[in-house]
Structure formats: C-alpha cells, structure tokens
Design a protein around this motif. Structure first.
Motif, short mmCIF file in Angstrom:
data_model
loop_
_atom_site.label_atom_id
_atom_site.label_comp_id
_atom_site.label_asym_id
_atom_site.label_seq_id
_atom_site.Cartn_x
_atom_site.Cartn_y
_atom_site.Cartn_z
N UNK A 1 0.87 -1.46 -0.12
CA UNK A 1 -0.24 0.12 -0.24
C UNK A 1 0.87 1.23 0.33
N UNK A 2 1.47 1.01 0.27
CA UNK A 2 3.18 2.41 0.44
C UNK A 2 3.50 2.85 -0.64
N UNK A 3 3.20 1.58 -2.22
CA UNK A 3 3.78 2.48 -2.78
C UNK A 3 2.36 1.98 -4.31
N UNK A 4 1.34 1.59 -3.46
CA UNK A 4 -0.27 1.31 -4.42
C UNK A 4 -1.53 1.80 -3.75
N UNK A 5 -1.45 2.13 -2.68
CA UNK A 5 -2.66 2.81 -2.35
C UNK A 5 -2.29 3.98 -1.76
N UNK A 6 -1.77 5.55 -2.05
CA UNK A 6 -1.09 6.40 -0.98
C UNK A 6 -1.83 7.49 -0.31
N UNK A 7 -3.47 6.94 -2.17
CA UNK A 7 -4.30 7.85 -1.71
C UNK A 7 -5.04 7.50 0.00
N UNK A 8 -5.38 9.31 0.66
CA UNK A 8 -5.86 8.65 2.29
C UNK A 8 -7.23 8.40 2.04
N UNK A 9 -7.76 9.48 0.85
CA UNK A 9 -9.45 8.83 0.18
C UNK A 9 -9.15 7.39 1.03
N UNK A 10 -8.35 6.51 0.23
CA UNK A 10 -8.75 5.07 -0.13
C UNK A 10 -8.93 4.33 1.17
N UNK A 11 -8.70 5.74 2.22
CA UNK A 11 -8.31 4.09 3.45
C UNK A 11 -9.70 5.19 4.62
N UNK A 12 -10.89 5.43 4.28
CA UNK A 12 -11.39 6.68 4.36
C UNK A 12 -12.80 5.05 4.89
N UNK A 13 -13.27 5.26 6.09
CA UNK A 13 -14.09 4.15 6.02
C UNK A 13 -15.10 4.65 6.25
N UNK A 14 -16.70 4.31 6.14
CA UNK A 14 -18.14 5.01 6.39
C UNK A 14 -18.63 3.85 5.89
N UNK A 15 -19.93 4.24 6.81
CA UNK A 15 -21.63 3.21 6.97
C UNK A 15 -22.04 2.87 5.56
N UNK A 16 -21.23 1.88 4.91
CA UNK A 16 -21.79 1.30 3.40
C UNK A 16 -21.74 0.04 3.52
N UNK A 17 -21.94 -0.06 2.28
CA UNK A 17 -21.47 -1.70 1.61
C UNK A 17 -19.96 -2.01 1.88
N UNK A 18 -18.93 -1.01 1.91
CA UNK A 18 -17.51 -1.66 1.87
C UNK A 18 -17.03 -1.65 3.07
N UNK A 19 -17.93 -1.35 3.82
CA UNK A 19 -18.12 -1.35 5.40
C UNK A 19 -17.96 -2.89 6.40
N UNK A 20 -18.85 -3.26 5.41
CA UNK A 20 -19.72 -4.19 5.16
C UNK A 20 -19.09 -5.88 4.79
N UNK A 21 -18.73 -5.45 3.41
CA UNK A 21 -17.31 -6.49 3.04
C UNK A 21 -16.40 -6.43 3.47
N UNK A 22 -16.08 -5.68 4.31
CA UNK A 22 -14.49 -5.81 5.30
C UNK A 22 -14.59 -6.34 6.03
N UNK A 23 -16.08 -5.34 7.33
CA UNK A 23 -16.74 -6.57 8.23
C UNK A 23 -16.76 -8.34 7.73
N UNK A 24 -17.27 -8.45 6.75
CA UNK A 24 -17.78 -9.53 6.98
C UNK A 24 -16.25 -9.96 6.33
N UNK A 25 -15.47 -9.91 5.57
CA UNK A 25 -14.48 -10.36 5.44
C UNK A 25 -13.17 -11.18 6.14
N UNK A 26 -13.52 -10.19 7.15
CA UNK A 26 -12.50 -10.08 8.44
C UNK A 26 -12.55 -11.04 8.94
N UNK A 27 -14.24 -11.42 9.59
CA UNK A 27 -14.29 -12.36 10.56
C UNK A 27 -15.11 -13.05 9.82
N UNK A 28 -15.37 -13.67 8.61
CA UNK A 28 -16.10 -14.69 8.69
C UNK A 28 -14.90 -15.39 7.61
N UNK A 29 -14.79 -15.06 6.69
CA UNK A 29 -13.98 -15.29 6.18
C UNK A 29 -11.97 -15.53 6.73
N UNK A 30 -11.14 -14.44 6.90
CA UNK A 30 -10.24 -14.19 7.42
C UNK A 30 -10.09 -14.28 8.59
#
Length: 356
Positions: A228-257
């Motif tokens: 991410x230091x080279x490919x995801x340096x935009x701070x906006x990419x790291x911002x979390x909001x109450x949306x589908x993206x957050x649901x996906x992160x929670x689902x994959x973090x808890x249920x998959x990983x």
C-alpha cells in the motif's frame, strides 16, 4: 460423526467464499481499493482471533522458532498477499460466476504440486494413477474451454431483469476484459494451491491452529501494508464509512479471515491439502444460482462444456485418490496391497465430495 464434521466444515467454507464474491464484486465496483481491503480485513481478523488464541492455546502453543516464523510468513505471502490481490484484480474484469468456475482447477493444481514435491504418490502404471493424471488434464483443459470458448447462449437467467442494481454500469463486463480477468484469477489460484500445500507442512510443526491463524493474518496485513505504500497512497482510499464497503470488510474479516481460515487449517491438518482443495467446485454452483436470480446472468455453451470437463476431471482425481487411500489402509492393516480391481470392488461408487 467426527468424519462428517470435516465435510460439513468445508461445505460451510465454500458457502462463505461464494457469498464473499458477490459482496466484493460490488464493493470493488464502488471504488474499494483491493490492497486497502486486504489490510483492513486481516487486521480485523487478527484483533478478533488473537485474544482467543492467547487464552485457549497458552499451554499448548509450540515454541516459535525463526524457521517456523519464516514458513508462516511465506504461507501468508502465497495464501493472502499474492492470492487475494491478484484475485481481486482479476475479479474487476469478469463476473463472480466465472471467477468461481475457475476455482475448479484448484484440486488438480494442488494435486499436481503435491506430486512434484513428493507429498502425493503417483503410480502411473496403475488405473488409479492414470485416473489422477487424466483428471488433472481434464480439469485444466476444462478451465481453458470455460474461459476462451464463447459460443451462443444456452441458458437464460431466471429473471428478465436484475433484481439487484448496485453500480450496474460499472458491473457490466466487456468481452475483451474476460480473458485478462480469467488469466489473473488463474494466477491467483496457483498461489492458493501453493498455500494449501504449505499449510499441510506448517500445520505439522505448529499445531496451535488459532495462533497460526492469528500470525497468518498479522503477516498478511504487514505485507499488504508494504504494498500500500506504493499502490494505495491516497488517504481517501483508507476512509471508512457506513456503506457496503464497510460491510464487505467486516464480513471478510470476521467470517473469512477468522472463521474460514481456521476451519481450513483444521481440516488440512487432519485430512491434507487435496481434501480441502476438492470442495472448491461448490463455489461455482452457489454463485451461479445467486447470479442467475439476482443479476440475470446467462451461461455460454462453451461454459457448459468447460464446466462438464472440469467436473469430470475432478471426479477422476477423487476416484484415484480414494483408491490410493483404500490401498494404504489395507497395507497398514497388514493385509498387503490389493490389486486395483479388488479395490474397485470395495469402492463401487464414485466419490462425491459433498454427499459421501
């Protein structure tokens, strides 16, 4: 009952993975950065599993040597950093159904790697050895047919219009991108097959499965953070909001990983990497049914032929593997090695990884 638990666990794992493909596809279309996603989901899983590993395995946790730590680092590199980042890159160019269909090559790829590394015995002059070789070739050939042969449509979706219309304009695929996406996904599956092989090796020297899952997540988040230091340096990419993206992160973090990684480690430690790999074809059934209902997707005639070859190859490998197990059991019981036709008489039914 204990034997059935391994099968139920792997079926549950494939249901988990099948559901994640749909969520991840939508989230990527809405702008979720794949590398940021990999970092977040593994940090979440590490924070969740870590306390359980510390409390439940504090008396049985083996000493962590530099050699074992290096193996776990490589394990995380293949199974998460390389596999996931390349897989998500390919998923952006194709549909979840195609992505899951290509996962059918994992059993044959895993078997092929196991043979090359000496972890799987192959007697080419026996019927069971020839079945495993033929099955491997059929499975790989079927995946290529599924990817590159686009004939006329054979089936239509169950509905005329998609029931889910999230980012529909971005979700549509152009034909020129399907090949690129499929090749990236096949590369990710090679890394995943290597992960299954290495997992069997590491689980023998480090038997604390919760601690192993925690360390895999730790190294995965560390490696992807470096990318991410080279490919995801935009701070906006790291911002979390109450949306589908957050649901996906929670689902994959808890249920998959957290959950799915642990279940796979548990099954591989007892049944081996080929057993875990042979359940991968369930994903395409799960995702295809959901996509046909929710997205009104249709399958090409070439996809039908390719899927048939993949399943036929898979059953050939499983048939040969089952006969190997029967021969090994007879040898361990002191009855000698049975001939192939005798083994066949004791195993008259073709092995079904879901219903047996």
């Amino acid at each position: 009952m204990e034997g059935c638990s391994y099968y139920l666990a792997m079926v549950l794992v494939q249901l988990i993975y099948g559901g994640s493909n749909i969520l991840i596809k939508f989230s990527l279309a809405e702008g979720l950065n794949p590398i940021v996603f990999v970092v977040y989901r593994h940090v979440m899983a590490m924070v969740l599993v870590g306390p359980f590993a510390y409390v439940l395995e504090r008396k049985q946790r083996p000493a962590l040597s530099f050699s074992v730590a290096a193996k776990i680092f490589v394990l995380a590199l293949f199974g998460t950093t390389i596999h996931l980042n390349v897989y998500y890159a390919g998923l952006a160019y194709t549909s979840p159904t195609v992505a899951c269909a290509l996962s059918n090559v994992i059993p044959s790829l895993t078997f092929l790697m196991a043979v090359l590394l000496g972890l799987e015995k192959l007697k080419i002059r026996t019927a069971r050895g020839q079945a495993k070789v033929a099955g491997t070739l059929l499975c790989i050939g079927g995946s290529l047919v599924f990817t590159f042969w686009k004939g006329g449509y054979l089936f239509k979706g169950f509905v005329k219009r998609p029931l889910i219309n999230i980012s529909v304009g971005e979700m549509r695929h152009v034909k020129e991108n399907w090949i690129k996406g499929a090749l990236l996904i096949l590369m990710s599956h090679i890394a995943w097959s290597a992960w299954l092989i290495l997992q069997a090796v590491v689980s023998k020297v480090y038997t604390a499965r919760l601690s192993l899952t925690t360390m895999i997540c730790f190294f995965a988040s560390l490696q992807s953070s470096f990318l991410a230091l080279f490919l995801a340096r935009n701070p906006i990419s790291w911002r979390l909001e109450w949306n589908l993206q957050l649901l996906t992160i929670v689902y994959c973090g808890v249920v998959i990983s957290a959950l799915a990684y642990y279940l796979q480690t548990w099954c591989i430690s007892y049944k081996g990497p080929v057993f875990a790999a042979m359940f991968s074809p369930l994903q395409v059934i799960i995702v295809a049914l959901f996509s046909a209902i929710a997205f009104a997707e249709r399958l090409h005639f070439g996809s039908l032929i390719g899927a048939f070859l993949i399943i036929a190859g898979l059953y050939c490998v499983l048939w040969g593997k089952r006969k190997d197990n029967l021969v090994a059991e007879q040898t361990e019981n002191g009855k000698g090695v049975l001939e192939d036709n005798k083994v066949l008489e004791n195993d008259i039914s073709v092995i079904n990884p879901v219903t047996r």
